[in-house]
Design an enzyme around this catalytic site. Structure first.
Site, mmCIF file in Angstrom:
data_model
loop_
_atom_site.group_PDB
_atom_site.id
_atom_site.type_symbol
_atom_site.label_atom_id
_atom_site.label_comp_id
_atom_site.label_asym_id
_atom_site.label_seq_id
_atom_site.Cartn_x
_atom_site.Cartn_y
_atom_site.Cartn_z
ATOM 1 N N PRO A 56 -25.968 -2.259 -45.319
ATOM 2 C CA PRO A 56 -26.195 -0.879 -44.610
ATOM 3 C C PRO A 56 -26.395 -1.778 -42.795
ATOM 4 O O PRO A 56 -26.977 -3.109 -42.886
ATOM 5 C CB PRO A 56 -27.832 -0.225 -45.273
ATOM 6 C CG PRO A 56 -28.329 -1.645 -45.726
ATOM 7 C CD PRO A 56 -26.970 -2.833 -46.445
ATOM 8 N N ASP A 57 -25.903 -1.150 -42.388
ATOM 9 C CA ASP A 57 -26.569 -1.667 -41.112
ATOM 10 C C ASP A 57 -27.943 -1.519 -40.773
ATOM 11 O O ASP A 57 -28.786 -0.821 -41.351
ATOM 12 C CB ASP A 57 -25.504 -0.949 -39.374
ATOM 13 C CG ASP A 57 -26.261 0.820 -39.910
ATOM 14 O OD1 ASP A 57 -27.122 1.286 -40.152
ATOM 15 O OD2 ASP A 57 -25.190 1.310 -39.114
ATOM 16 N N PHE A 58 -28.859 -2.093 -39.210
ATOM 17 C CA PHE A 58 -29.982 -2.351 -38.987
ATOM 18 C C PHE A 58 -30.887 -0.624 -39.200
ATOM 19 O O PHE A 58 -32.089 -0.339 -39.342
ATOM 20 C CB PHE A 58 -29.978 -3.135 -38.332
ATOM 21 C CG PHE A 58 -30.483 -4.463 -38.622
ATOM 22 C CD1 PHE A 58 -31.615 -5.241 -39.905
ATOM 23 C CD2 PHE A 58 -29.452 -4.990 -38.972
ATOM 24 C CE1 PHE A 58 -31.288 -6.069 -39.985
ATOM 25 C CE2 PHE A 58 -28.599 -6.154 -39.630
ATOM 26 C CZ PHE A 58 -29.723 -7.170 -39.637
ATOM 27 N N ARG A 59 -29.970 0.138 -37.796
ATOM 28 C CA ARG A 59 -30.772 1.287 -37.020
ATOM 29 C C ARG A 59 -30.387 3.004 -37.461
ATOM 30 O O ARG A 59 -30.926 3.287 -36.717
ATOM 31 C CB ARG A 59 -30.843 0.522 -35.303
ATOM 32 C CG ARG A 59 -31.358 -0.548 -35.215
ATOM 33 C CD ARG A 59 -30.729 -0.864 -33.869
ATOM 34 N NE ARG A 59 -31.819 -2.025 -33.438
ATOM 35 C CZ ARG A 59 -32.968 -2.768 -33.438
ATOM 36 N NH1 ARG A 59 -33.280 -2.076 -33.394
ATOM 37 N NH2 ARG A 59 -33.001 -3.616 -32.921
ATOM 38 N N ASN A 109 -24.579 -11.001 -37.246
ATOM 39 C CA ASN A 109 -24.856 -10.557 -38.704
ATOM 40 C C ASN A 109 -25.117 -11.309 -39.304
ATOM 41 O O ASN A 109 -24.799 -13.028 -38.734
ATOM 42 C CB ASN A 109 -23.256 -9.746 -39.033
ATOM 43 C CG ASN A 109 -22.634 -8.543 -38.831
ATOM 44 O OD1 ASN A 109 -23.728 -8.096 -37.975
ATOM 45 N ND2 ASN A 109 -21.912 -8.696 -38.422
ATOM 46 N N ILE A 110 -25.539 -12.142 -40.286
ATOM 47 C CA ILE A 110 -26.270 -12.718 -40.618
ATOM 48 C C ILE A 110 -25.562 -13.403 -42.487
ATOM 49 O O ILE A 110 -25.731 -13.878 -42.915
ATOM 50 C CB ILE A 110 -27.569 -12.801 -41.146
ATOM 51 C CG1 ILE A 110 -28.242 -11.472 -42.417
ATOM 52 C CG2 ILE A 110 -28.567 -12.730 -40.124
ATOM 53 C CD1 ILE A 110 -29.372 -11.527 -42.168
ATOM 54 N N ASP A 111 -24.327 -12.043 -42.483
ATOM 55 C CA ASP A 111 -23.606 -11.798 -43.476
ATOM 56 C C ASP A 111 -22.864 -13.228 -43.798
ATOM 57 O O ASP A 111 -22.019 -13.185 -45.855
ATOM 58 C CB ASP A 111 -23.127 -10.812 -44.199
ATOM 59 C CG ASP A 111 -22.285 -9.976 -43.068
ATOM 60 O OD1 ASP A 111 -21.493 -10.943 -42.582
ATOM 61 O OD2 ASP A 111 -22.564 -8.833 -42.681
ATOM 62 N N HIS A 124 -27.071 -15.007 -34.586
ATOM 63 C CA HIS A 124 -28.243 -14.879 -35.301
ATOM 64 C C HIS A 124 -28.444 -15.339 -36.553
ATOM 65 O O HIS A 124 -29.583 -15.544 -37.083
ATOM 66 C CB HIS A 124 -28.988 -13.773 -35.265
ATOM 67 C CG HIS A 124 -29.189 -12.500 -34.087
ATOM 68 N ND1 HIS A 124 -28.738 -11.114 -34.592
ATOM 69 C CD2 HIS A 124 -29.687 -13.063 -32.639
ATOM 70 C CE1 HIS A 124 -28.591 -10.855 -32.999
ATOM 71 N NE2 HIS A 124 -29.013 -11.452 -32.146
ATOM 72 N N CYS A 128 -39.808 -19.973 -55.716
ATOM 73 C CA CYS A 128 -39.822 -20.434 -54.239
ATOM 74 C C CYS A 128 -40.721 -20.658 -54.370
ATOM 75 O O CYS A 128 -41.296 -22.016 -52.978
ATOM 76 C CB CYS A 128 -39.570 -18.747 -53.423
ATOM 77 S SG CYS A 128 -37.916 -18.025 -53.205
ATOM 78 N N THR A 178 -21.644 -1.585 -33.575
ATOM 79 C CA THR A 178 -23.374 -2.871 -32.736
ATOM 80 C C THR A 178 -23.846 -1.805 -32.118
ATOM 81 O O THR A 178 -23.377 -1.150 -30.986
ATOM 82 C CB THR A 178 -22.691 -4.165 -31.823
ATOM 83 O OG1 THR A 178 -24.485 -4.238 -31.387
ATOM 84 C CG2 THR A 178 -21.515 -4.036 -30.731
ATOM 85 N N GLU A 214 -21.547 5.457 -31.925
ATOM 86 C CA GLU A 214 -21.408 5.936 -30.495
ATOM 87 C C GLU A 214 -21.371 5.595 -29.301
ATOM 88 O O GLU A 214 -21.648 4.234 -29.356
ATOM 89 C CB GLU A 214 -23.031 6.612 -30.647
ATOM 90 C CG GLU A 214 -24.008 5.047 -31.445
ATOM 91 C CD GLU A 214 -25.987 5.704 -31.293
ATOM 92 O OE1 GLU A 214 -26.037 7.466 -31.305
ATOM 93 O OE2 GLU A 214 -26.020 4.793 -31.178
#
Length: 322
Positions: A59-62, A133-135, A152, A183, A228, A254
């Protein structure tokens, strides 16, 4: 049919607001002019955000309703962005570790948009990919690490926040996959909490981001911006750092990145950049060099691939890595 051909067979998605470039060679007012211009380019820069990975299942963030920030209730966070807040991580690392377990590279496959960037590199026209992206899906699509600037950070390395020392990435991966007790044991072993080298809010971006942004953007002859929201600085301000007259294509659901609300102080962080700063996207201006394609990233890149006649190479590339 080829992989790209199958993805691009339906032309109904080919709906976008078309704007003309001022150059007489770029008067077709659609992706055809981008493809034609791309054939002459040697320094294409691609900026990407979470939208390029949505079709991979990430999923995206926003996006309201489906975005990551709207679906973090299970982590009992005080606010959604706390999952990437360094102070909150030190108090309660488990929400971030749980998210890491879901996003760790290997669970998802690259998208057509990721393979398109690799194809640009193979064709000798890609200057760099700048990604939010961090993926790490760019690497999984075959794009060499030196061609990617992970603004990032990502899961390529890990550091102990207590000592600042590097930690073998596989140690962190194993601990995260095993759960909370593993952890905690990892933290005891290394003298502090360990996290992948992902940039949290309040942390500095990698120095490599600033160095390569300063080197690359003055050379850019085509800027592609995909998937983005362009809300996070200083990454968002990079769209303004190409020379005046350089074509810019935004592929997104958009319109974003226009002039409203831009804070130029962020770009002062890029040192000598900005002396000939270009305005934000100006899709409605007469004779603009900016084009907006409203739709999905995969659809747009497949259309460009077809226009360039690169379908066979694109299909072979995808078959090699999928």
């Amino acid at each position: 049919a080829s992989t790209c051909g199958a993805l691009c067979a339906d032309s109904n998605w080919f709906q976008h607001r078309v704007r003309s470039f001022s150059s007489c060679e770029l008067l077709n007012q659609d992706l055809e002019c981008v493809a034609k211009h791309l054939q002459r380019c040697k320094h294409v820069i691609v900026m990407v955000g979470a939208g390029v990975s949505v079709s991979a299942g990430i999923p995206d963030f926003r996006t309201p309703g489906t975005g990551l920030y709207d679906n973090l209730g299970k982590y009992n966070l005080p606010y959604p962005e706390a999952v990437f807040d360094l102070d909150y991580f030190h108090r309660n690392p488990q929400p971030f570790y749980t998210l890491c377990r879901e996003l760790w590279p290997g669970r998802y496959k690259p998208t057509a948009a990721h393979f398109f960037m690799t194809l640009l590199h193979q064709k000798g026209v890609l200057q760099r990919c700048f990604t939010q992206n961090i993926d790490s899906l760019e690497a999984l699509a075959g794009l060499p690490k030196e061609m990617v600037v992970a603004a990032h950070g990502n899961f390529d390395s890990a550091t102990c926040s207590g000592t600042g020392r590097s930690v073998p990435l596989d140690e962190l991966r194993q601990a995260i996959m095993q759960g909370e007790s593993a952890c905690k044991e990892l933290s005891k072993r290394h003298g502090g909490l360990v996290k992948p080298d992902i940039v949290f809010f309040g942390e500095n971006l990698p120095q490599r981001f600033f160095e390569l942004a300063s080197d690359d953007f003055p050379k850019c002859d085509l800027l592609l911006v995909m998937g983005t929201s362009l809300q996070v600085q200083p990454f968002a301000g990079l769209v303004r750092e190409v020379n005046p007259g350089v074509p810019r294509l935004l592929i997104n659901r958009e319109r974003v990145g226009e002039d409203e609300g831009f804070d130029s102080s962020f770009m002062d962080m890029l040192g000598g950049m900005g002396a000939t700063r270009t305005p934000g996207f100006q899709f409605d201006k007469l004779n603009t060099h900016d084009i907006f394609f409203q739709g999905d990233c995969d659809d747009a890149v497949c259309k460009i691939v077809r226009l360039l006649g690169w379908e066979d190479a694109f299909s072979k590339l995808m078959e090699q890595h999928l």
